[in-house]
Structures are given as C-alpha cells and as structure tokens.
Scaffold this active site. Structure first.
Site, mmCIF file in Angstrom:
data_model
loop_
_atom_site.group_PDB
_atom_site.id
_atom_site.type_symbol
_atom_site.label_atom_id
_atom_site.label_comp_id
_atom_site.label_asym_id
_atom_site.label_seq_id
_atom_site.Cartn_x
_atom_site.Cartn_y
_atom_site.Cartn_z
ATOM 1 N N ILE A 84 40.860 36.155 50.131
ATOM 2 C CA ILE A 84 39.821 36.887 49.842
ATOM 3 C C ILE A 84 41.352 38.295 50.664
ATOM 4 C CG2 ILE A 84 38.441 38.361 50.812
ATOM 5 C CD1 ILE A 84 37.600 36.589 47.976
ATOM 6 N N GLU A 90 35.109 40.035 38.377
ATOM 7 C CA GLU A 90 34.058 40.028 37.237
ATOM 8 C C GLU A 90 33.211 39.189 37.659
ATOM 9 O OE1 GLU A 90 36.410 40.960 32.983
ATOM 10 O OE2 GLU A 90 37.797 40.643 34.862
#
Lengths: 337, 688
Positions: free
Chosen positions: B578, B654
């Site tokens: 991340i 997504e």
C-alpha cells in the site's frame, strides 16, 4: 432555456399585476424546482416575477392555536419552528423528510406546494406527456411507472389525451392535507382562501393542471388551524434510499384516542396519487371504533380497495397498508405511554 | 550522509487537495475561459432504431447567436473509426439518444434552446431492448474484453453436478448501471492551424490519441490533449466517445474554440453503461463442503454498433478449487447505446453472483459460509495451473471475521429482530486481477532544483498525483518536495490510462526505472534528462496475480416497509504494498460504497416500448446517499508482491466494489430468510 425577463415588484399586489399582464410568465420563489424545469425546457416562462421577499417569511399565531405560515418561510425554518415541532410534529417530520438540507434552506413554503411531478416523461421534452404537452399521450403507463399513482389516476391507455398516472412529489402538502390547512391566495380579483382539499386536483380529463389556482394567483400564506391532539401525529415516509428520494409511499396521521377508542383521526397518503390523498374511507372506518391493529388494517384495506395499480407499482398497495397500520400503532402506543 | 525517510507507506494527504478545494485545479471545461468560445449542444434521437428521413436545421440556424447546425448531411467526414463513433456520418439510428445533429452557438443557453428547433423525421421500428436468457439470437463472442476466452470447460461438469450430494442451481440478475462521476464529460477543442488542441476529461490523454488522429486525419504531433484534473470517471472516461468528436467538428467548422459539456441526462446514452446480466450458477459439493463442480453461465447485452463482451464469469475461473468447472458468456445484440467499462467490469456483477451462490450453498450444507470458502482454497490457479504470485484470501477472511465479530454467528436466517427491524449478517469474498501495461516516464535533473518527473498518467480522483510523487521521491532518494510531478498531457511520455487498477503497477515501475538511471550519475550544470520504461514481463504468463479481499456486512430490514439499512461493513484486502494508507483507504471506501449502491439502489430502467433509459438523472437513478452508508471498517493484510512488479503493489481502485453487493445480499437473506436474486434490493421487493 428560453430567454426570459426578470422582474421584481414592490409588493404582492404589484407582483400579481405584473403576472396578470404576462400570460406566459411565472412567479419565482426559491427556484429549486422551476429553474431545473427551465433548464430542461419543460418550463418556458418569458417573465419571472421574483416573489421571494414579497410575502411574509414569519410563522404567526392564529387565535385558535393554529399557525399562519408566510409563503416565503423557508422549509428549513418551518421545520425548526418550535411551535410547529410541538403542536404539529407531522409537519416538521414531513419537511425534514423532503429534499436535502441545501434545498430546504432555499425552498419556500408556498413553492413547495406548487412543485411539479418528477415523472421522467414529464421532465424529458422528447417523450410524450399529457401534463407537459397536452394531447401527446402518456409514456409512463407503458414505461417507467414504478413510483406512479395507484389512486385517482386517469388511465385510458398511452395514446389518450387524458391519461396521467403522475404523483405529486411534496411531503409538506401531505401533512397539510391531513391538517385541513387553508391556502391564502392573492389574485387579480383580490384575496381568497383555498382549502388544501381543493388546491391540488386529480388529473381527470386535464392532466396539464396540477392545482385549481388561476394564472397569476399568488400564495401569500398557509393557515394551519388549531388541532390540540395533533401533538400526537407522525409523518412516515418510505423511500428507496435513506435520504434525498421522493416517497414511494408516505403516511401523515394524527389520532385522538379516548382510552382504546378512536375519537378522531386524520390520515393523508403521499406518493399514491396526483394530489395528496386524504384517506377519508379509512378515517370513517376508524372513528368511534377500537384502536387495534385489526381495526387499523381493516381501515387501510378499505381505503386502498380503490387502488388501480399498474404492473410495476402494485407493491404500493401492501406497502401503504402496512406503513399506515404501523404509523397508527405507533401513535396509539405513544398516547398510552 | 543524509537519511531520507521513505515516502512510500506514509499517509500523505492529497497534494492536489488544497488546489481543488480552492478552485485552483482547473477541470476540462474550466480551461480557456478567456477564449471567444463557441458552445455545442447535441440533438438526440428519441427513436431507438430506424433511419432519419428528413432533417432541417434552418429553424435553429435562424436563432440569433447560432453559428452552425451540423447533421449527417453536412458534418465533416471522419476517417476510419469504429462504428459506435461514426457520429453524424449516416442516416442510421441505432439507439435512443444517438446524436443526430449539433447546434453551435455563441452561448450555451442559445445552443441548448436551438436544439428544439432542429426538425428531424424518422422512419422507426419497435426497439429490441429486452435481455432474456430465452432469446434465440444469443451468440458467443469470439473473445471477451481484456482478451479473455469466451468459455472455459474443465472436466465433465454436468455429470459432476448430477452426482453431487449437495448442490445449488440459481439465477441472479443485475440491471443496467451507469457511471455517474461528479464531473460531467467535457471537452474544449481548438484548431491552431493544423494542430488540434484539446482540454478534455478522460482517464489518460494517450488513450484518445489513436482514435482522434485517425478520425481527423492528423498525426500524433498534430494533437495535444491536456487533462490534469478529472472529476471522477469509473471507466466512463476511459475511451473516446462521440461528444469529443462533435466538439472537434464544431471547432473545425467555426474556426473557434469549441466547448461541449454533456448534461447529466446525456451521460445515460452517450458514455456507456454496465451491461445487465443474467447469470446461472450451479455448484456441486460433498457434504463436508468440498466443491466438486462449478458452472457459471452468463447472458449479457451489447449494442448494434459495437461488440462489448463483459468478462463477467472470469473471476469464477480462479476463485475456488473444483475438479469440474465451466464458464460461458453469451451476448444479445440490442438497440441500446454501446456498453462500456464500469468499476470492476466483469468482477463486480460476476462475483455478486458467485459469492451469493456460495452463500446459498453454505446454507444448503448447514455450514458457516466463511468455512466453506476456506475449505475450497486452491493451491494454484485452478484453470491456468500456474502458481499464485501471492494469494491471501484466507488471511482476509480470517482477519475480517475477527474484526467484524463473526464468531458465534447463528447461521439460521430470519431469527433476529430489534423492534421492527430484522437483522442479519453476511460475508463475501473479492478478487481483482493484478496487471501492468507499458508506460514510459522522464526525469529532468538540474543541480539545485527539484527533479521534474513527467509521465502521461492520470489522476481521476484516485490519488495518483500524491502516490506517484511518493514513489518518485523514494526512487530518487529525496524528500517529496524535491519532486515536481507532471501528468495528464499527451505531450508527456506515453503511459497507460487509469483503468483496470493498473495505474500504480504500470506507472510506478516506469518512474522507478527512470530514477535508477540517474542513480550514481553526476548531474552536469546544464542538467540531465533520462527516460525509463516498464511493462508486462514473464510474470503475466508464469504466475497468476490477483488482489483478494473479504467483505462482511450487517443488514437491517424494516418488516413494515421493506426498507434496507446497512449499519456497518468491514472490508479486509490483500492488495500488495500500500503506497499511501490515506488515499488507499479512500479507494477501498469508495469501492465498498459503490458496491452498497449496486446492492440497494442502482438500476437504469429501459423503457421497453420507446427504448430509452427512462430514469436518466440523479433524482431517479439512485446512488447511495451519505445517510445510506453506515460505519465502514477498512483494513489490509501485510502483503508485498514483488514477483509481479518491483514496487510489490497491486491495484486497489476496483476490488472494493467486488463482492460487497453479495455480502449485503447475503446479509439480507440472513436477516429475512428471503433471497432477492435480482439487484437492486429495493423496498418494493419485500412485498412480492
């Protein structure tokens, strides 16, 4: 958008005179609905007469314990008024169930009652709509009508110039209808008072007209008569999302109980018809009878026996029934507490 | 020696945020405010199929301020473009809302007013817009989007299903859905001699270059598109649409700067939508929950003017182990606008169906639905038979169950009530492919000045301005304030568009590659410029790379009204490194919210008689409001996937939407005992 002139008058009489001379003109209040419709080409006034600051923006006492609401009172202010919240909780609840915070700050009380339907055939100038373009037919009866009327509509088929299954979108109007409010109107011929019962009309054979007001008549105030037992009243709105959606079904109700007997009751339904729907059949069935779930259900079913749903809005009948029953149960539980 | 703290991994707030809230970040329509621009309004067909038999723009042309009316008779001819883009090139009408003319005027008000004065007559037929699994004209497309095979079959699926001790056989339907970013699609176009200058809302200027150069017969050097800030897209701004071509035509005909912004209503016909789906799921299992067969058959639509074959069942090819497995896709070609991509095309509707069916199977087995998923965890990609680069679905399910408080759940449906609310909980898994696409980046170094990092990347609200700056700073071993980032311009080094959750995995390694070329080099006084590149490597063939996740939701259903509320959701993701926990959380949150919206609200309704999307505005096409979104708990597991790309990152744009609708649908069943198998779960369905 058609080009238009913008006019301001010194007082309400001046505004009425201006519009009397402009057959294609319109009053501008908060503009939250009219301006949208102008941008869509649905409303095409050549003159806008701004009345936002002409009528009262105050809520005043009436001698019978009722309230006179100036037509220019913003929806947000009316919902926050302590007297409204204490004496007519259903009115405050109806206002807060409508639109968004921003819109409620801008929208006026008078304008709220004169909103146009949100039927998507009405708001799309490329589609047939007897309300927008009389005689063009109705796209909704064979198209999208999930949130359309099941009571008091005119359905003579998609090609008929009479057909209209639109609903009135206002929440406030439903609460005012239950409270037997009266609308004070100034027109070229002077002042008159229109009961809420007579303000909005069913489509009948002329869906183009939402109300009984004549061109140029201006709402100046709304009188809500005193009704001491309205302290126990509710507005319950059922909608597709938690906020910012028009009612699938709404119930405005107040009930006066004598022990476990219904002494008097007021019920109006929203999202069900071309006008706020006063449930007189249900009221008559309940008055003098027991305040029980069975009695409430029987009254609701009696009222909705007149429903003529379309293929995609038949759910409104059981939804209105159960919502009405629950609302009356909540009021009676509150009364007993 | 100086020590530089790493920027990657830090919760850096959005660098473009202050400019955006101050109105200093210009969106497409806000460029060229001083130009004596002309404004373009589109005349659309109310007819869904047929032919224009007469068209007369003279009434519109006569309106003061109108400069031009273009129709198929006199509009500039376009070069070789795909059929759906051949706007104003013929008299054919293939969908309701198709542009049949444009009005070009001195003001947008005049242009829009004159639209109603263009007279058009049509020869029209009844539109064919109803999707059904029973249609006799369903066909198998040659390939699905993104190059996936149309069907996949392993083993004797029907026999395995017939022999399975426990099975489910259910059909799910998802409706037409429309992307509704806050910023409407907008284009500003001007011809400077034979150079076309554009400011445009898109998901990557380079995505538009091939079509526009071909359409107008110009070279790449003659086209310059600038798009630094984009107000949301979700897929609807990934490709060229007709409005861009119309604006360029208007600029050409008038010789002035032409501005075109779609109305919200027009976005329902001109920039694509997510196809509706009808999905038959059959699962066979042994009594212990081990899957023996998986069958996922999809029916969806495409348009007369394009073949858009959404890859709806492709996630089913890799989610769970089972010896017999089958996925199929069939299309109906309808009189509708061309579909396009919408956040997690394929995975969002497909995983709704698979993960709902898994819940139904768990109920049939009398098994915890979390345990059912854990039982069927595959060691390798079950269809491609290659290893995972990383797969941490188990960790997501386990940690999610812990955070949500799943332990001790009574799996019986319809037995919990609080007042008039029926209460339940649900779970679903998520997956999304990890991919990368070719991209280049350039870094200019001048002694004593910040590095200038240039790449035609795109920030559609994702946070790319910030995350790319973080990546560049670490690669250059400098603090972030020593990096000046330039993105969103077709004259910058070519990069892939913002789509398919590929931005960071594609652009990041290109920036890193450029930075590595500067390392250990002395920068001369005159400066030094290096170029880096990145693209898919062997990992695409040798490994199966996907992000995974788990959703948990609590649902309440009002037994009197059928209203549905979601007081809390938990999402746990395994999505590689991340880069920025602040912007990443926003991506997951946005995806989960969009999944909630898909579960409860979103449906574009086709008028089957007239062929148009009837609820084409935000008053009637409902998207979740703030009040619909309760507590959203988001977490991710430690994962670095350096087998896939040097950053170890996966896409995160997504996966948040994938599976969240199923978790809510499953919780609805757990609350009520009723399965709603056609989204959205609106209050009316309670009264069926």
């Amino acid at each position: 958008m058609r080009e238009f002139r913008y006019e301001k008058a010194a007082d309400p009489a001046g505004a009425v005179a201006l519009l009397a001379g402009a057959p294609e003109g319109a009053y501008l209040g908060g503009g939250t609905n009219l301006v949208d419709l102008m941008r869509l080409g649905v409303a095409t006034p050549d003159v806008l007469v701004d009345v936002r600051t002409l009528t009262s923006d105050l809520v005043e006492e009436l001698p019978d314990g009722g309230l006179r609401i100036g037509a220019a009172v913003p929806n947000a202010d009316l919902a926050a008024d302590l007297r409204v919240r204490q004496r007519f909780p259903l009115l405050a609840q109806a206002l807060l169930a409508g639109a968004s915070g921003q819109l409620r700050n801008r929208a006026t009380t008078g304008g709220n009652l004169l909103q146009r339907t949100r039927c998507t055939y009405f708001t799309d100038v490329t589609q047939p709509c007897n309300k927008r373009a009389p005689g063009s037919g109705c796209g909704a009866v064979t198209g999208l009508h999930r949130n359309h009327a099941v009571l008091g509509a005119t359905d003579e088929g998609p090609g008929s110039p009479h057909t209209c299954v639109a609903t009135h979108p206002s929440d406030l109007a439903v609460a005012l209808r239950a409270l037997d409010a009266e609308v004070r109107v100034l027109g070229p011929g002077g002042e008159r008072t229109v009961p809420m019962a007579d303000l909005h009309r069913l489509p009948g054979e002329d869906p183009s007209r939402d109300t009984t007001l004549a061109h140029g008549e201006l709402i100046t105030a709304i009188d809500v008569p005193g009704l001491p037992w309205a302290v126990r009243s509710r507005y319950r709105k059922v909608r597709d999302r938690a906020s910012y959606a028009f009612a699938l079904v709404s119930v405005a109700a107040a009930m006066d109980l004598d022990g476990s007997t219904v002494r008097d009751v007021r019920i109006a339904l929203g999202g069900m018809a071309h006008a706020p729907w006063r449930a007189t059949v249900a009221e008559d069935a309940l008055r003098g009878g027991p305040a029980t779930e069975e009695a409430f259900a029987a009254a609701a079913e009696a009222e909705l026996a007149a429903a003529r749903p379309l293929p995609d809005n038949a759910f409104k009948v059981p939804m209105a029934t159960s919502t009405l029953v629950r609302t009356l149960l909540q009021i009676s539980a509150e009364a007993r507490a | 020696m100086t020590t530089i703290e790493r920027s990657v991994g830090a919760g850096v707030r959005r660098l473009d945020g202050p400019d955006k809230v101050r109105g200093r970040a210009p969106y497409a329509y806000e460029h060229e405010l001083d130009a004596q621009a002309v404004f373009v309004a589109i005349v659309q067909s109310p007819v869904a199929r047929g032919r224009i038999t007469a068209i007369d723009g003279s009434g519109a042309q006569a309106v003061p301020g109108v400069l031009a009316v273009l129709t198929h008779v006199d509009a500039p001819r376009l070069g070789e473009v795909v059929e759906e883009l051949r706007v104003l090139q013929s008299d054919a009408v293939q969908y309701a809302g198709q542009p049949v003319a444009v009005v070009v005027a001195e003001t947008s008000e005049v242009a829009r007013d004159a639209v109603g004065r263009v007279r058009v007559e049509y020869e029209s037929g009844d539109p064919d817009v109803v999707l059904s699994a029973d249609r006799d004209d369903l066909y198998a497309p040659e390939k699905l989007m993104a190059g996936f095979e149309t069907d996949s079959v392993i083993g004797d699926v029907d026999a395995a299903l017939a022999e399975a001790p426990v099975s489910v056989d259910v059909v799910y339907e998802t409706p037409n859905q429309h992307n509704n970013p806050i910023e409407m699609h907008a284009t500003v176009a001007r011809w400077d001699g034979d150079v076309l200058r554009m400011w445009d809302a898109n998901q990557g200027p380079h995505n538009l270059v091939p079509v526009i150069t071909e359409a107008f017969g110009i070279t790449e050097d003659q086209l310059h598109i600038t798009s630094p800030y984009v107000g949301g897209a979700f897929g609807s701004k990934a490709f060229t649409h007709v409005h861009q071509l119309l604006a360029i035509m208007a600029a050409k005909v008038t010789g002035r700067t032409a501005k075109l912004e779609l109305t919200r209503q027009q976005m329902f016909s001109l920039v694509g939508h997510r196809t509706p789906t009808i999905q038959r799921l059959r699962l066979g299992a042994r009594p212990d929950g081990t899957l023996t067969a998986i069958s996922h058959e999809v029916v969806e639509h495409t348009s007369q003017n394009a073949e858009f074959a959404e890859q709806t069942a492709t996630a089913t090819r890799l989610m769970y182990a089972a010896p017999a497995r089958r996925t199929t896709h069939r299309l109906a070609r309808l009189d509708v606008p061309a579909p396009t991509i919408m956040r997690a095309p394929g995975e969002a509707p497909g995983m709704y169906a698979l993960e709902s069916a898994m819940d139904e199977l768990a109920a049939a087995l009398g098994m915890d639905p979390v345990q059912l998923r854990l039982r069927n965890e595959p060691d390798r990609d079950p269809e491609r038979d290659v290893p995972w680069s990383t797969r941490n679905l188990v960790a997501c399910l386990t940690e999610g169950a812990e955070r949500f408080g799943w332990a001790g759940r009574d799996h019986r449906p319809g037995v919990r009530e609080e007042g008039r609310w029926l209460v339940g909980t649900g779970v679903a898994a998520a997956t999304y492919p990890t991919r990368r696409r070719p991209s280049q980046a350039r870094i200019e170094a001048v002694p004593g000045k910040p590095f200038v990092v240039s790449i035609d990347a795109s920030d559609i609200g994702t946070g790319a301005w910030t995350t790319l700056t973080q990546i560049a700073a670490d690669a250059l071993r400098v603090p972030m304030d020593q990096v000046v980032l330039r993105i969103g311009d077709s004259r910058l080094p070519k990069a892939s568009g913002a789509g398919g959750s590929t931005g960071i995995t594609s652009w990041g390694p290109a920036v890193v590659d450029a930075a590595e070329q500067l390392r250990d080099r002395d920068v001369p006084a005159g400066g030094l410029t290096v170029t880096g590149s990145s693209g898919p490597g062997d990992e695409a063939e040798q490994l199966s790379s996907h992000a995974f996740g788990a959703h948990f939701a609590e649902v309440r259903v009002d037994r009197d009204t059928g209203e549905v509320r979601v007081p809390r959701m938990t999402g746990v993701f395994a999505a590689g490194r991340i880069i920025n926990p602040v912007t990443a959380r926003s991506q997951f949150l946005g995806g989960m919210t969009m999944g909630l919206s898909m579960a409860l609200h979103e449906e574009a309704v086709l008028d089957t008689r007239r062929g148009h999307y009837a609820n084409h505005d935000l008053a009637e096409y409902h998207i979740a409001a703030n009040a619909d979104v309760g507590e959203v708990d988001i977490a991710w597991v430690d994962e670095v996937d350096e087998a896939h790309n040097p950053l170890g990152a996966k896409g995160i744009g997504e996966i948040g939407i994938v599976g969240s609708a199923a978790a809510i649908g499953n919780a609805y069943w757990h609350a009520t005992g009723r399965r709603v198998r056609d989204l959205p779960i609106t209050p009316d369905k309670w009264f069926r």
